[in-house]
Every structure is written in structure tokens, then in C-alpha cells.
Scaffold this motif. Structure first.
Motif, PDB file in Angstrom:
ATOM      1  N   HIS A  98       9.616   0.279 -30.167  1.00  0.00           N
ATOM      2  CA  HIS A  98       8.879   0.758 -28.997  1.00  0.00           C
ATOM      3  C   HIS A  98       9.576   0.437 -27.683  1.00  0.00           C
ATOM      4  O   HIS A  98       9.307   1.073 -26.668  1.00  0.00           O
ATOM      5  CB  HIS A  98       7.488   0.107 -28.985  1.00  0.00           C
ATOM      6  CG  HIS A  98       7.525  -1.384 -28.758  1.00  0.00           C
ATOM      7  ND1 HIS A  98       8.016  -2.263 -29.697  1.00  0.00           N
ATOM      8  CD2 HIS A  98       7.181  -2.147 -27.695  1.00  0.00           C
ATOM      9  CE1 HIS A  98       7.958  -3.500 -29.228  1.00  0.00           C
ATOM     10  NE2 HIS A  98       7.453  -3.453 -28.011  1.00  0.00           N
ATOM     11  N   LYS A  99      10.477  -0.515 -27.663  1.00  0.00           N
ATOM     12  CA  LYS A  99      11.063  -1.025 -26.417  1.00  0.00           C
ATOM     13  C   LYS A  99      11.616   0.051 -25.483  1.00  0.00           C
ATOM     14  O   LYS A  99      11.630  -0.119 -24.273  1.00  0.00           O
ATOM     15  CB  LYS A  99      12.168  -2.023 -26.751  1.00  0.00           C
ATOM     16  CG  LYS A  99      11.657  -3.254 -27.492  1.00  0.00           C
ATOM     17  CD  LYS A  99      11.798  -4.481 -26.655  1.00  0.00           C
ATOM     18  CE  LYS A  99      11.077  -5.690 -27.205  1.00  0.00           C
ATOM     19  NZ  LYS A  99      11.101  -5.914 -28.650  1.00  0.00           N
ATOM     20  N   SER A 202       9.112  -7.285 -21.697  1.00  0.00           N
ATOM     21  CA  SER A 202       7.786  -7.321 -22.302  1.00  0.00           C
ATOM     22  C   SER A 202       6.730  -7.392 -21.205  1.00  0.00           C
ATOM     23  O   SER A 202       7.060  -7.404 -20.015  1.00  0.00           O
ATOM     24  CB  SER A 202       7.659  -8.485 -23.274  1.00  0.00           C
ATOM     25  OG  SER A 202       6.451  -8.363 -24.003  1.00  0.00           O
ATOM     26  N   GLY A 244       4.357 -10.614 -29.293  1.00  0.00           N
ATOM     27  CA  GLY A 244       5.372 -11.532 -28.793  1.00  0.00           C
ATOM     28  C   GLY A 244       5.004 -11.781 -27.341  1.00  0.00           C
ATOM     29  O   GLY A 244       4.120 -12.580 -27.036  1.00  0.00           O
ATOM     30  N   GLY A 245       5.633 -11.038 -26.443  1.00  0.00           N
ATOM     31  CA  GLY A 245       5.145 -11.009 -25.062  1.00  0.00           C
ATOM     32  C   GLY A 245       3.877 -10.173 -24.987  1.00  0.00           C
ATOM     33  O   GLY A 245       3.023 -10.372 -24.135  1.00  0.00           O
ATOM     34  N   GLY A 246       3.786  -9.208 -25.892  1.00  0.00           N
ATOM     35  CA  GLY A 246       2.571  -8.415 -26.002  1.00  0.00           C
ATOM     36  C   GLY A 246       2.677  -6.969 -25.561  1.00  0.00           C
ATOM     37  O   GLY A 246       1.655  -6.323 -25.325  1.00  0.00           O
ATOM     38  N   SER A 247       3.891  -6.421 -25.496  1.00  0.00           N
ATOM     39  CA  SER A 247       3.995  -5.060 -24.943  1.00  0.00           C
ATOM     40  C   SER A 247       3.574  -3.963 -25.910  1.00  0.00           C
ATOM     41  O   SER A 247       2.880  -3.030 -25.527  1.00  0.00           O
ATOM     42  CB  SER A 247       5.398  -4.799 -24.388  1.00  0.00           C
ATOM     43  OG  SER A 247       6.372  -4.719 -25.408  1.00  0.00           O
ATOM     44  N   ASN A 248       3.965  -4.075 -27.193  1.00  0.00           N
ATOM     45  CA  ASN A 248       3.530  -2.998 -28.101  1.00  0.00           C
ATOM     46  C   ASN A 248       2.029  -3.091 -28.314  1.00  0.00           C
ATOM     47  O   ASN A 248       1.337  -2.068 -28.415  1.00  0.00           O
ATOM     48  CB  ASN A 248       4.355  -2.982 -29.402  1.00  0.00           C
ATOM     49  CG  ASN A 248       3.842  -3.886 -30.501  1.00  0.00           C
ATOM     50  OD1 ASN A 248       3.042  -3.480 -31.339  1.00  0.00           O
ATOM     51  ND2 ASN A 248       4.269  -5.149 -30.485  1.00  0.00           N
ATOM     52  N   GLU A 362       9.058  -8.610 -36.913  1.00  0.00           N
ATOM     53  CA  GLU A 362       7.982  -8.775 -35.926  1.00  0.00           C
ATOM     54  C   GLU A 362       6.756  -7.995 -36.403  1.00  0.00           C
ATOM     55  O   GLU A 362       5.654  -8.534 -36.549  1.00  0.00           O
ATOM     56  CB  GLU A 362       8.420  -8.246 -34.552  1.00  0.00           C
ATOM     57  CG  GLU A 362       9.474  -9.073 -33.849  1.00  0.00           C
ATOM     58  CD  GLU A 362      10.891  -8.764 -34.317  1.00  0.00           C
ATOM     59  OE1 GLU A 362      11.051  -7.833 -35.146  1.00  0.00           O
ATOM     60  OE2 GLU A 362      11.837  -9.438 -33.874  1.00  0.00           O
ATOM     61  N   SER A 388       5.707  -1.352 -34.828  1.00  0.00           N
ATOM     62  CA  SER A 388       6.476  -1.448 -33.576  1.00  0.00           C
ATOM     63  C   SER A 388       7.967  -1.205 -33.729  1.00  0.00           C
ATOM     64  O   SER A 388       8.622  -0.780 -32.783  1.00  0.00           O
ATOM     65  CB  SER A 388       6.242  -2.822 -32.937  1.00  0.00           C
ATOM     66  OG  SER A 388       6.560  -3.863 -33.839  1.00  0.00           O
TER      67      SER A 388
HETATM   68  C1  LIG Z   1      10.448  -7.012 -29.264  1.00  0.00           C
HETATM   69  C2  LIG Z   1       9.644  -6.591 -30.409  1.00  0.00           C
HETATM   70  C3  LIG Z   1       8.331  -7.051 -30.597  1.00  0.00           C
HETATM   71  C4  LIG Z   1       7.671  -8.075 -29.721  1.00  0.00           C
HETATM   72  O1  LIG Z   1       7.537  -7.702 -28.397  1.00  0.00           O
HETATM   73  P1  LIG Z   1       6.137  -7.278 -27.758  1.00  0.00           P
HETATM   74  O2  LIG Z   1       6.437  -7.241 -26.306  1.00  0.00           O
HETATM   75  O3  LIG Z   1       5.142  -8.307 -28.125  1.00  0.00           O
HETATM   76  O4  LIG Z   1       5.789  -5.947 -28.303  1.00  0.00           O
HETATM   77  C5  LIG Z   1       7.598  -6.545 -31.661  1.00  0.00           C
HETATM   78  N1  LIG Z   1       8.135  -5.660 -32.526  1.00  0.00           N
HETATM   79  C6  LIG Z   1       9.404  -5.219 -32.390  1.00  0.00           C
HETATM   80  C7  LIG Z   1       9.931  -4.255 -33.383  1.00  0.00           C
HETATM   81  C8  LIG Z   1      10.204  -5.663 -31.341  1.00  0.00           C
HETATM   82  O5  LIG Z   1      11.457  -5.216 -31.230  1.00  0.00           O
END
Ligand SMILES: *Cc1c(COP(=O)(O)O)cnc(C)c1O
Length: 411
Positions: A98-99, A202, A244-248, A362, A388
Motif C-alpha cells: 500500500h505504501k 506512515s 505498524g505506524g498505522g497507515s494501511n 506484516e 497490505s
Molecule cells: C510498511 C508496511 C506495513 C506497516 O505500516 P503501516 O503504516 O502500519 O501500514 C504493513 N504492511 C506492509 C506490507 C508494509 O510494507
């Protein structure tokens, strides 16, 4: 998008000062305040500018591969014998996670701001790769800070970044992982703020990043909401995403926040279990504090020193969680749990074998929770889980655990 399926979510937070309740804000050196204010006001303008939105959505479609499918995991659903499981396939996006939604949005903003130099931090390397990708596409100089330990663990992504012309700078300080890489990126930004935009990876850091990164990922939930209504003619009962940071997670959750019937679960990294230094589950034994520009839940000792973290997945291995998650937890709107390394690896194996999809480690934390909960739900209920990212980057590590007789892969 029809009016009926538009998200009813109120997007009134954060407030002017970047706070989600008591969380968030802008804890930075004075030298960065002007840059953050400029970024905030330019972002507000871009958000309201149809030309910006059109370029963003065209690039999301043709360069990144949106929209991503919402896939019914039929065999996994049958195996667990409970709720219907749907996977939001962010793993199919360009660069494998998703990044890129966020990296693309931010580089378009950098272009608007007249910046020519891009910096980023990266942990597992996925955000670094997404940033190097959009920097190559828009012809900008790109420098990625990465802890030297992560560079070893994720050599493949280092090479991908270099192949696209980015400079990867190893960071030797402290734990030599993500936190130190963020410090270096912030230091660089303070020094070069005139021509440089910092693409933070993130829903973290000082305002406007948690808001802006969320908004660029909201497309995940907006599409998922429309897709599930089209397929099942009703809203899901449960959303699940790793944090993680929480973006997805915030990208998936946010467009559903106004739908009271939809439960949401964020899954943190439980590592070897909830013992100090052995995990990265900030809501389990963490405390309120300030790290890298934002006030949120984090893992620190009684003196406020940030604790060591551990997770089998480098992308969840960070001591602080995004401030909007801290807020949503305090409101009771979203719940947070954790999956251990072993549970994540087991889920990694399950999805690979039963659906033919190799997920990122992740993501496997979210899948581990689905493994636990789906059979306790009824067959007419629906789970939507954020897939994600894909697991190509993780095959060497996973093979070490899951295929112990295999000759070790070189990465
Ligand atoms: C970086 C990453 C995450 C964790 O980041 P979030 O900001 O929490 O989404 C989760 N899944 C994948 C595949 C990632 O690359």
C-alpha cells in the motif's frame, strides 16, 4: 462513485493544531515549524484542487494499478467455517504494498511546492522503494535513510532503490533500525528544508503527516466500502488490519468510522510475547509520550527512554503508533490486539497454501487474527482484511522457519 456508497465518515479531525483529542500535535525544532506550516497549507489547497485530485487518481490508476480487487478468500473461509473473508488486495499494487498510495500523493505535493530533492526513512525498505519509485518517475533526486541492520536484513530492497537511482544512506546510530533512520531524515530536513520535501512513510510524525498520510490511503477503505456493497449488498461486520505506524489500517478503517455496525481491529506485533524488549505492541504495556514529533502511545521505560522492540516483520517494529490510532483506541471505536511471530508465520503459511497468495510478514499479523476469530462468527457475517503487501521480500526469512531443510536464500 455513487452518492449511496460514498463514505459518511466525518473527517473533522485532527483540529487546526493537528490534535486528535489529546494525541498528535507538532513537537519539532523551531526550524521545522515554517516548513510544516507551508506543507499544511499547500496540502489543504491541493486537496481542494480538482487538477491535483485528477492527476493523483490518474496516476493511482495507470502507474500504481488501482483500483485493487476485493477478493473473496473462498477456501480459507471454508476451512475456518465461519464468517466470509474478503481480502483487500493492496499486495497487487506497483512495488508490492500500500505504501505507494502515500508516496505518490506526497511527491505530487512536493512538485507543487517547487521542491527538487526528496528524502525518506525506511525500515523494511518498502517505503524506501515506493519513494525511490515515484522520485524516478518525477525526475527528483532521492535520498533514503535506512538503519544499517535493516540494510542487511532487507538487501533486496536496498538494491531495488539503487537501481532506480536513489542514494541509500546507512544509519549506524542506536539500534540501527527505523527510529534512527527517522532521526537522520529529520536532521537532513532541518538542514535542507529550502529545496527538500520529506516523504514520511506512515501515519506518524508531526502534523500534517498523520492526517495527510491517512488521506492518501483512504482510497483503500473507500474502494473496499463500495466493493463490498456491490458484492454482498451490505457492510462488513469486521475490518482487520496490521498496525505498524498505522497507515494501511487507518486507510481501510477511516471511511467506515461513521458506520456504527462495523467493528474494527488493529493488530500489532507481539514478537516473542508481551515481555519488555521482545515485542512492538504499543497498546500492550505502552505509555503516553512524545516521539519524533507526535504525542501518542509508545514503548518507553519509566525515565522515558524508548525501549528496544522486536518483531519478525521489520515493518511493524517501531516504538510508537500513529496518533489517530491512539485516539480511536481511547474512544473505544477501534480495538487493538497483537499476534506473535509464530502466529504470523503460521498465517503466512496458511494463506500461501490455501489461497495461493504469499503475504508480507506484516500483513500476516492481521491474517493471524482472522485465523482466531473467523470461526467464532456466523456464516452470514463478513470480514474485510487489509492485505497490505506481498511477501516476496520475506521469502528468505520465512523459508528459514517454514522450510528448515531448504538451502538458505541469498538476499
Ligand atoms: C510498511 C508496511 C506495513 C506497516 O505500516 P503501516 O503504516 O502500519 O501500514 C504493513 N504492511 C506492509 C506490507 C508494509 O510494507
Amino acid at each position: 462513485m455513487s452518492a449511496v456508497t460514498d463514505s459518511p465518515t466525518p473527517t473533522t479531525l485532527p483540529d487546526e493544531s493537528g490534535h486528535f483529542g489529546t494525541f498528535g500535535g507538532r513537537f519539532v525544532p523551531e526550524t521545522l515549524m515554517a516548513a510544516l506550516k507551508e506543507l499544511t497549507s499547500e496540502y489543504e489547497k491541493a486537496k481542494a484542487d480538482p487538477a491535483f485530485q485528477e492527476e493523483l487518481s490518474n496516476m493511482l490508476a495507470d502507474f500504481c494499478g488501482r483500483e485493487t480487487p476485493l477478493y473473496f478468500a473462498e477456501r480459507w473461509t471454508e476451512q475456518l467455517g465461519g464468517a466470509k473473508i474478503f481480502l483487500k488486495r493492496e499486495d497487487l499494487l506497483h512495488t508490492g504494498a500500500h505504501k505507494i498510495n502515500n508516496a505518490l500523493g506526497q511527491i505530487l505535493l512536493a512538485k507543487r511546492l517547487g521542491k527538487t530533492r526528496i528524502i525518506a526513512e525506511t525500515g523494511a525498505g518498502q517505503h524506501g522503494v515506493a519513494t525511490a519509485t515515484v522520485a524516478a518517475r518525477f525526475g527528483m533526486k532521492c535520498i533514503v535513510y535506512m538503519g544499517s541492520i535493516d540494510m542487511e536484513r532487507q538487501h533486496l530492497n536496498v538494491v531495488r532503490m539503487r537501481l532506480m537511482g536513489a542514494e541509500v544512506r546507512g544509519v549506524e546510530a542506536g539500534q540501527k533500525t527505523l527510529k534512527e533512520a527517522v532521526n537522520e531524515a529529520l536532521r537532513d530536513w532541518v538542514t535542507n528544508v529550502e529545496d527538500t520535501h520529506y516523504i514520511l512513510g506512515s501515519a506518524l510524525g508531526p502534523h500534517p503527516y498523520p492526517m495527510m498520510v491517512r488521506d492518501f490511503h483512504r482510497v483503500i477503505g473507500t474502494e473496499a466500502r463500495r466493493q463490498i456493497l456491490a458484492k454482498e449488498d451490505k457492510l462488513p461486520d469486521l475490518l482487520v488490519a496490521c498496525v505498524g505506524g498505522g497507515s494501511n489500517a487507518i486507510g481501510l478503517f477511516h471511511p467506515f468510522l461513521g458506520d456504527d455496525s462495523v467493528k474494527m481491529m488493529g493488530v500489532e506485533a507481539g514478537g516473542h510475547g508481551i515481555v519488555k524488549g521482545d515485542h512492538a505492541a504499543r497498546f500492550q504495556g505502552g505509555k503516553l509520550g512524545v516521539l519524533q514529533g507526535t504525542k501518542t502511545w509508545l514503548l518507553a521505560d519509566d525515565d522515558g527512554q524508548i525501549e528496544l522492540t522486536h518483531s519478525v516483520s521489520a515493518g511493524l517494529d517501531y516504538a510508537a503508533v500513529g496518533p489517530e490510532h491512539a485516539f480511536l483506541q481511547s474512544e473505544g471505536r477501534v480495538e487493538y490486539t497483537y499476534a506473535t511471530d509464530d502466529e504470523a508465520l503460521a498465517a503466512f503459511k496458511t494463506l500461501s497454501e490455501i489461497e495461493g497468495i504469499i503475504p508480507a510478514l506484516e500483513t500476516s499479523h492481521a491474517l493471524a487474527y482472522v485465523n482466531k476469530v473467523a470461526s467464532t462468527m456466523s456464516k452470514d457475517q463478513i470480514i474485510v482484511v487489509s492485505l497490505s503487501g506481498r511477501g516476496d521480500k520475506d521469502v528468505a526469512q520465512a523459508a528459514r522457519y517454514l522450510l528448515p531443510d531448504e538451502k538458505p536464500l541469498e538476499v
